[in-house]
Design an enzyme around this catalytic site. Structure first.
Site, PDB file in Angstrom:
ATOM      1  N   ASN A   8     -35.363  -4.176   4.526  1.00 41.20           N
ATOM      2  CA  ASN A   8     -34.514  -3.308   5.325  1.00 41.20           C
ATOM      3  C   ASN A   8     -33.342  -2.924   4.427  1.00 41.20           C
ATOM      4  OD1 ASN A   8     -32.637  -2.122   7.021  1.00 41.20           O
ATOM      5  ND2 ASN A   8     -32.925  -3.590   8.674  1.00 41.20           N
ATOM      6  N   ARG A  10     -30.662  -1.530   4.909  1.00 36.30           N
ATOM      7  CA  ARG A  10     -29.336  -1.678   5.513  1.00 36.30           C
ATOM      8  C   ARG A  10     -28.861  -3.130   5.516  1.00 36.30           C
ATOM      9  NH1 ARG A  10     -28.993   0.794  11.093  1.00 36.30           N
ATOM     10  NH2 ARG A  10     -26.800   0.515  10.666  1.00 36.30           N
ATOM     11  N   CYS A  11     -29.731  -4.053   5.134  1.00 44.35           N
ATOM     12  CA  CYS A  11     -29.419  -5.479   5.170  1.00 44.35           C
ATOM     13  C   CYS A  11     -28.984  -5.964   3.786  1.00 44.35           C
ATOM     14  CB  CYS A  11     -30.650  -6.254   5.636  1.00 44.35           C
ATOM     15  SG  CYS A  11     -30.498  -8.033   5.502  1.00 44.35           S
ATOM     16  N   SER A  12     -27.807  -6.557   3.704  1.00 48.31           N
ATOM     17  CA  SER A  12     -27.300  -7.010   2.402  1.00 48.31           C
ATOM     18  C   SER A  12     -28.172  -8.107   1.802  1.00 48.31           C
ATOM     19  CB  SER A  12     -25.858  -7.490   2.527  1.00 48.31           C
ATOM     20  OG  SER A  12     -25.775  -8.629   3.368  1.00 48.31           O
TER      21      SER A  12
END
Length: 112
Positions: A8, A10-12
């Site tokens: 994903n 958007r996931c750090s």
């Protein structure tokens, strides 16, 4: 070595795990944005089995939909994750050496 990451962007933590894969020489990385191209129930079951991961351990418990699955069977959890991939804990990484959930991201090293 080949590695596949269900990612994903958007996931750090997912980005950190992907960076670890890219930094390792000789690793050919396949990136699957699992929210756009979710794995099937069967694919998830096979991945978790290879990694010794229970479906409940692969469940992203902070999501609203996960709360209703607290006492559910493994089959129900897998079906829910396949139907709503936001419920899949990320990132999920597979190589010939095994499968891990990359939380924390340094767990990726155990299968490289």
């Amino acid at each position: 070595m080949k590695a596949t990451i269900w990612h994903n962007p958007r996931c750090s933590k997912s980005r950190e795990a992907l960076a670890i894969l890219h930094e390792k020489p000789g690793v050919e990385v396949t990136v699957i944005e699992y929210l756009k191209h979710p794995p099937t129930r069967e694919e998830l079951a096979a991945l978790y089995a290879r990694g010794g991961i229970s479906p409940h351990d692969g469940l992203r418990k902070t999501e609203d939909g996960a709360k209703a699955l607290a006492g559910a069977s493994d089959e129900a959890v897998l079906a829910a994750m396949a139907a709503d991939p936001i419920l899949i804990e990320r990132p999920l990484i597979a190589t010939d050496k095994g499968v891990v959930i990359g939380r924390p991201p340094d767990r990726v090293g155990s299968i490289l």
